[in-house]
Design a protein around this motif. Structure first.
Motif, mmCIF file in Angstrom:
data_model
loop_
_atom_site.group_PDB
_atom_site.id
_atom_site.type_symbol
_atom_site.label_atom_id
_atom_site.label_comp_id
_atom_site.label_asym_id
_atom_site.label_seq_id
_atom_site.Cartn_x
_atom_site.Cartn_y
_atom_site.Cartn_z
ATOM 1 N N TYR A 1 0.931 -1.114 -0.138
ATOM 2 C CA TYR A 1 0.191 -0.135 -0.148
ATOM 3 C C TYR A 1 0.734 1.207 -0.024
ATOM 4 C CZ TYR A 1 -2.897 3.834 1.675
ATOM 5 O OH TYR A 1 -3.565 5.151 1.647
ATOM 6 N N LEU A 2 1.703 1.270 0.806
ATOM 7 C CA LEU A 2 2.634 2.544 0.782
ATOM 8 C C LEU A 2 3.612 2.793 -0.483
ATOM 9 C CD1 LEU A 2 4.149 1.874 4.614
ATOM 10 C CD2 LEU A 2 2.629 3.941 3.819
ATOM 11 N N ALA A 3 4.001 1.597 -1.123
ATOM 12 C CA ALA A 3 4.576 1.848 -2.493
ATOM 13 C C ALA A 3 3.619 2.319 -3.268
ATOM 14 C CB ALA A 3 5.157 0.593 -2.766
ATOM 15 N N SER A 4 2.493 1.700 -3.377
ATOM 16 C CA SER A 4 1.380 2.564 -4.308
ATOM 17 C C SER A 4 1.224 3.850 -4.313
ATOM 18 C CB SER A 4 0.107 1.372 -4.220
ATOM 19 O OG SER A 4 0.278 0.301 -4.682
ATOM 20 N N GLU A 5 1.132 4.084 -2.862
ATOM 21 C CA GLU A 5 0.673 5.585 -2.324
ATOM 22 C C GLU A 5 1.865 6.713 -2.787
ATOM 23 O OE1 GLU A 5 0.725 8.250 1.742
ATOM 24 O OE2 GLU A 5 0.256 6.058 2.029
ATOM 25 N N LEU A 6 3.059 6.152 -2.840
ATOM 26 C CA LEU A 6 4.091 6.985 -3.189
ATOM 27 C C LEU A 6 3.909 7.176 -4.808
ATOM 28 C CD1 LEU A 6 6.285 8.880 -2.588
ATOM 29 C CD2 LEU A 6 7.884 6.663 -3.239
ATOM 30 N N ILE A 7 3.773 6.110 -5.477
ATOM 31 C CA ILE A 7 3.417 6.221 -7.111
ATOM 32 C C ILE A 7 2.275 7.113 -7.283
ATOM 33 C CG2 ILE A 7 3.053 5.075 -8.910
ATOM 34 C CD1 ILE A 7 4.766 2.558 -7.791
ATOM 35 N N GLY A 8 1.232 7.122 -6.340
ATOM 36 C CA GLY A 8 0.162 8.072 -6.737
ATOM 37 C C GLY A 8 0.405 9.485 -6.291
ATOM 38 N N ARG A 9 1.536 9.697 -5.279
ATOM 39 C CA ARG A 9 2.119 11.107 -5.159
ATOM 40 C C ARG A 9 2.811 11.527 -6.214
ATOM 41 N NH1 ARG A 9 3.428 12.143 1.028
ATOM 42 N NH2 ARG A 9 2.008 11.032 2.061
ATOM 43 N N MET A 10 3.541 10.636 -6.698
ATOM 44 C CA MET A 10 4.313 11.061 -8.025
ATOM 45 C C MET A 10 3.581 11.304 -9.186
ATOM 46 S SD MET A 10 7.337 8.222 -7.483
ATOM 47 C CE MET A 10 8.290 8.977 -9.009
ATOM 48 N N TRP A 11 2.440 10.749 -9.526
ATOM 49 C CA TRP A 11 1.541 10.719 -10.667
ATOM 50 C C TRP A 11 0.700 12.294 -10.310
ATOM 51 C CZ3 TRP A 11 1.242 9.447 -15.223
ATOM 52 C CH2 TRP A 11 1.474 8.190 -15.621
ATOM 53 N N SER A 12 0.450 12.708 -9.023
ATOM 54 C CA SER A 12 -0.159 13.922 -8.671
ATOM 55 C C SER A 12 0.922 15.067 -8.800
ATOM 56 C CB SER A 12 -0.898 13.803 -7.392
ATOM 57 O OG SER A 12 0.186 13.678 -6.459
ATOM 58 N N ASP A 13 2.263 14.698 -9.400
ATOM 59 C CA ASP A 13 3.252 15.737 -9.032
ATOM 60 C C ASP A 13 4.116 15.613 -10.129
ATOM 61 O OD1 ASP A 13 4.719 17.983 -8.079
ATOM 62 O OD2 ASP A 13 5.925 16.908 -6.636
ATOM 63 N N LEU A 14 3.681 15.435 -11.267
ATOM 64 C CA LEU A 14 4.490 15.082 -12.380
ATOM 65 C C LEU A 14 5.488 16.144 -12.797
ATOM 66 C CD1 LEU A 14 1.839 13.575 -15.160
ATOM 67 C CD2 LEU A 14 3.722 12.359 -13.925
ATOM 68 N N THR A 15 5.302 17.268 -12.651
ATOM 69 C CA THR A 15 6.259 18.249 -12.899
ATOM 70 C C THR A 15 7.743 18.013 -12.004
ATOM 71 O OG1 THR A 15 5.466 19.831 -11.435
ATOM 72 C CG2 THR A 15 4.787 19.993 -13.721
ATOM 73 N N ASN A 16 7.659 17.287 -10.962
ATOM 74 C CA ASN A 16 8.787 17.341 -9.776
ATOM 75 C C ASN A 16 8.952 15.787 -9.842
ATOM 76 O OD1 ASN A 16 9.154 20.018 -9.413
ATOM 77 N ND2 ASN A 16 7.289 20.029 -8.237
ATOM 78 N N TYR A 17 8.464 14.810 -10.572
ATOM 79 C CA TYR A 17 8.806 13.403 -9.990
ATOM 80 C C TYR A 17 10.103 12.886 -10.212
ATOM 81 C CZ TYR A 17 9.449 11.640 -14.738
ATOM 82 O OH TYR A 17 10.051 11.152 -15.992
ATOM 83 N N THR A 18 10.905 13.593 -11.020
ATOM 84 C CA THR A 18 12.477 13.296 -10.802
ATOM 85 C C THR A 18 13.041 13.751 -9.476
ATOM 86 O OG1 THR A 18 12.922 15.355 -11.962
ATOM 87 C CG2 THR A 18 12.605 13.361 -13.367
ATOM 88 N N THR A 19 12.481 14.499 -8.758
ATOM 89 C CA THR A 19 13.114 14.984 -7.532
ATOM 90 C C THR A 19 12.973 13.966 -6.442
ATOM 91 O OG1 THR A 19 11.369 16.120 -6.950
ATOM 92 C CG2 THR A 19 12.964 17.456 -8.035
#
Length: 124
Positions: free
Chosen positions: A40-58
């Motif tokens: 669940y926690l890994a999926s949550e982080l991926i969701g956070r990254m999808w919602s922050d596409l402009t900064n996902y490389t950081t």
């Protein structure tokens, strides 16, 4: 009298077997819950990254020093899992992301959950 003692011995062996079975079942249930929490926690982080596409490389690296949302996630991993640690690897050229969640059970066994996906902007 001997028959009663033999009956008590058999009864005690049965009770000890049930206690051992209960202990084994509780340990398996705890490990299962921790594994599902890690997924669940890994999926949550991926969701956070999808919602922050402009900064996902950081989000790259085990420290996520430049990304507040990633640091919050790592704190959540540490608080949710026994000895929990989270690490993220981002390939900025392909958008491939690998999330690793690791933890140590009270028995000393270490485990990890790894998931991989592609997070990239549409058209890139």
């Amino acid at each position: 009298m001997i028959e009663v003692l033999v009956a008590l011995l058999l009864f005690m062996l049965g009770v000890l077997g049930m206690v051992g079975l209960q202990s084994s079942m509780t340990r398996a249930q705890t490990e299962s819950k921790v594994r599902s929490d890690a997924a669940y926690l890994a999926s949550e982080l991926i969701g956070r990254m999808w919602s922050d596409l402009t900064n996902y490389t950081t989000y790259n690296g085990s420290g996520c020093a430049t990304q507040t949302r990633c640091k919050e996630w790592q704190t959540k991993v540490a608080n949710s899992l026994p000895g929990g640690l989270g690490a993220v690897t981002v390939d900025a050229t392909t958008g491939n992301v690998s999330v690793t969640v690791s933890w140590t059970m009270p028995s000393g066994d270490t485990h990890q959950y790894v998931t991989q996906t592609t997070v990239a902007k549409a058209g890139s």
